[in-house]
Write a protein that holds these residues in place. Structure first.
Motif, PDB file in Angstrom:
ATOM      1  N   PHE A 129     -20.821 -24.540  13.734  1.00 49.65           N
ATOM      2  CA  PHE A 129     -22.275 -25.206  13.200  1.00 49.65           C
ATOM      3  C   PHE A 129     -23.317 -24.709  14.460  1.00 49.65           C
ATOM      4  O   PHE A 129     -22.980 -24.274  15.514  1.00 49.65           O
ATOM      5  CB  PHE A 129     -22.060 -26.657  13.286  1.00 49.65           C
ATOM      6  CG  PHE A 129     -21.873 -27.391  14.594  1.00 49.65           C
ATOM      7  CD1 PHE A 129     -23.095 -27.880  15.334  1.00 49.65           C
ATOM      8  CD2 PHE A 129     -20.489 -27.302  15.240  1.00 49.65           C
ATOM      9  CE1 PHE A 129     -22.817 -28.287  16.555  1.00 49.65           C
ATOM     10  CE2 PHE A 129     -20.585 -27.724  16.395  1.00 49.65           C
ATOM     11  CZ  PHE A 129     -21.500 -28.493  17.138  1.00 49.65           C
ATOM     12  N   ALA A 130     -24.512 -25.170  14.083  1.00 47.38           N
ATOM     13  CA  ALA A 130     -25.706 -25.048  15.054  1.00 47.38           C
ATOM     14  C   ALA A 130     -26.595 -26.074  14.513  1.00 47.38           C
ATOM     15  O   ALA A 130     -26.582 -26.795  13.415  1.00 47.38           O
ATOM     16  CB  ALA A 130     -26.147 -23.803  14.917  1.00 47.38           C
ATOM     17  N   TYR A 131     -27.579 -26.724  15.426  1.00 38.27           N
ATOM     18  CA  TYR A 131     -28.467 -27.407  15.046  1.00 38.27           C
ATOM     19  C   TYR A 131     -30.049 -27.252  15.220  1.00 38.27           C
ATOM     20  O   TYR A 131     -29.888 -26.196  16.465  1.00 38.27           O
ATOM     21  CB  TYR A 131     -28.123 -28.816  15.510  1.00 38.27           C
ATOM     22  CG  TYR A 131     -28.520 -29.012  16.963  1.00 38.27           C
ATOM     23  CD1 TYR A 131     -29.507 -30.064  17.390  1.00 38.27           C
ATOM     24  CD2 TYR A 131     -27.630 -28.625  17.761  1.00 38.27           C
ATOM     25  CE1 TYR A 131     -30.141 -30.076  18.577  1.00 38.27           C
ATOM     26  CE2 TYR A 131     -28.057 -28.919  19.395  1.00 38.27           C
ATOM     27  CZ  TYR A 131     -28.938 -29.655  19.795  1.00 38.27           C
ATOM     28  OH  TYR A 131     -29.406 -29.738  21.049  1.00 38.27           O
ATOM     29  N   ASP A 132     -30.908 -27.628  14.801  1.00 37.45           N
ATOM     30  CA  ASP A 132     -32.365 -27.393  15.147  1.00 37.45           C
ATOM     31  C   ASP A 132     -32.969 -28.769  15.179  1.00 37.45           C
ATOM     32  O   ASP A 132     -33.084 -29.349  13.997  1.00 37.45           O
ATOM     33  CB  ASP A 132     -33.152 -26.398  13.961  1.00 37.45           C
ATOM     34  CG  ASP A 132     -34.558 -26.174  14.327  1.00 37.45           C
ATOM     35  OD1 ASP A 132     -34.957 -26.716  15.660  1.00 37.45           O
ATOM     36  OD2 ASP A 132     -34.956 -25.475  13.776  1.00 37.45           O
ATOM     37  N   PRO A 133     -33.301 -29.312  16.265  1.00 35.81           N
ATOM     38  CA  PRO A 133     -33.828 -30.904  16.373  1.00 35.81           C
ATOM     39  C   PRO A 133     -35.095 -30.567  15.755  1.00 35.81           C
ATOM     40  O   PRO A 133     -35.767 -31.962  15.642  1.00 35.81           O
ATOM     41  CB  PRO A 133     -34.027 -30.756  17.903  1.00 35.81           C
ATOM     42  CG  PRO A 133     -33.833 -29.537  18.660  1.00 35.81           C
ATOM     43  CD  PRO A 133     -33.050 -28.801  17.647  1.00 35.81           C
ATOM     44  N   ASP A 134     -35.866 -29.640  15.600  1.00 38.83           N
ATOM     45  CA  ASP A 134     -37.109 -29.715  14.806  1.00 38.83           C
ATOM     46  C   ASP A 134     -36.919 -28.940  13.544  1.00 38.83           C
ATOM     47  O   ASP A 134     -38.047 -28.258  13.031  1.00 38.83           O
ATOM     48  CB  ASP A 134     -38.208 -28.685  15.967  1.00 38.83           C
ATOM     49  CG  ASP A 134     -38.410 -29.494  17.163  1.00 38.83           C
ATOM     50  OD1 ASP A 134     -38.596 -30.587  17.243  1.00 38.83           O
ATOM     51  OD2 ASP A 134     -38.331 -28.474  18.014  1.00 38.83           O
ATOM     52  N   GLY A 135     -35.792 -29.112  12.976  1.00 37.76           N
ATOM     53  CA  GLY A 135     -35.690 -28.399  11.830  1.00 37.76           C
ATOM     54  C   GLY A 135     -36.296 -29.124  10.515  1.00 37.76           C
ATOM     55  O   GLY A 135     -36.901 -30.104  10.856  1.00 37.76           O
TER      56      GLY A 135
END
Length: 226
Positions: A54-60
């Motif tokens: 997985f990955a994440y984008d806090p500003d997604g």
């Protein structure tokens, strides 16, 4: 984006609630450190829990940020996921807590739970960025060294996104919580055995040209163990 976690009734920590984290930074800590999430999804009326990178984008684009995961277009877990609420968990085991009784043995850990209804990521720019984020989450700097995905690659891949809004984090740290009479007995060792995941020395694929050196971004990953 809120700076604190706002758990719903479904993500509120009930048991050992004093171990619940309230700051969103604790969620980012678990997501940054974890490499594998476990996806809980119902398929044919039966639960399945499957590992996924997985990955994440806090500003997604989703409320309070976006968690991305991907897999084969033929995967039932990904085909069925958008029609239901799924659960993704990421757990880090930081140490074994050895107590003076079996009852008080424990584990030091950090764990995040994210609930949400996944949405397919079909917009090309977001899909490409999500795939790069997933690669770079495992090996920072790797994505920019790779060839772009082909149409065949993209046709075989499903990318899903889940909001980071409905999430909770729970953690344990410290030594054993023994009974006073066990401590006073003084005849059994108690303590912590720390656990860490460290990268080993790279093993070059045998079909690489002999003059091709291990790239800088891989060497940088290995240096983290020193």
């Amino acid at each position: 984006m809120t700076a604190t976690l706002s758990p719903t009734a479904r993500t509120r920590v009930i048991r050992s609630h004093e171990r619940a984290e309230s700051e969103r930074s604790a969620l980012y800590d678990v997501l940054d450190s974890g490499m594998v999430a476990h996806l809980g999804v119902v398929i044919d009326a039966a639960p399945r829990v499957l590992p996924t990178v997985f990955a994440y984008d806090p500003d997604g684009p989703d409320l309070d940020g976006t968690l991305y995961f991907h897999g084969s277009v033929a995967s039932r877990s990904l085909v069925d996921a958008p029609d239901q609420t799924v659960c993704l968990t990421i757990t880090l085991v930081d140490g074994l807590v050895l107590a003076r009784s079996g009852f008080h043995h424990s584990v030091n850990y950090r764990s995040a739970v994210v609930l949400g209804n996944p949405r397919p990521v079909d917009e090309p720019a977001e899909r490409d960025r999500a795939l790069d984020l997933i690669i770079d989450h495992l090996v920072p700097g790797r994505a920019e060294t790779l060839r772009p995905p082909t149409r065949k690659d993209l046709a075989a891949t499903t990318v899903l996104a889940v909001s980071l809004h409905e999430a909770s984090v729970k953690a344990r740290a410290g030594g054993a919580n023994d009974e006073a009479f066990d401590v006073e007995a003084g005849d059994t060792w108690a303590g912590i055995v720390p656990l860490t995941v460290v990268p080993g020395a790279p093993i070059t694929n045998p079909d690489c040209p002999p003059e091709l050196e291990v790239p800088q971004h891989v060497r940088a990953l290995v240096r983290k163990r020193d």
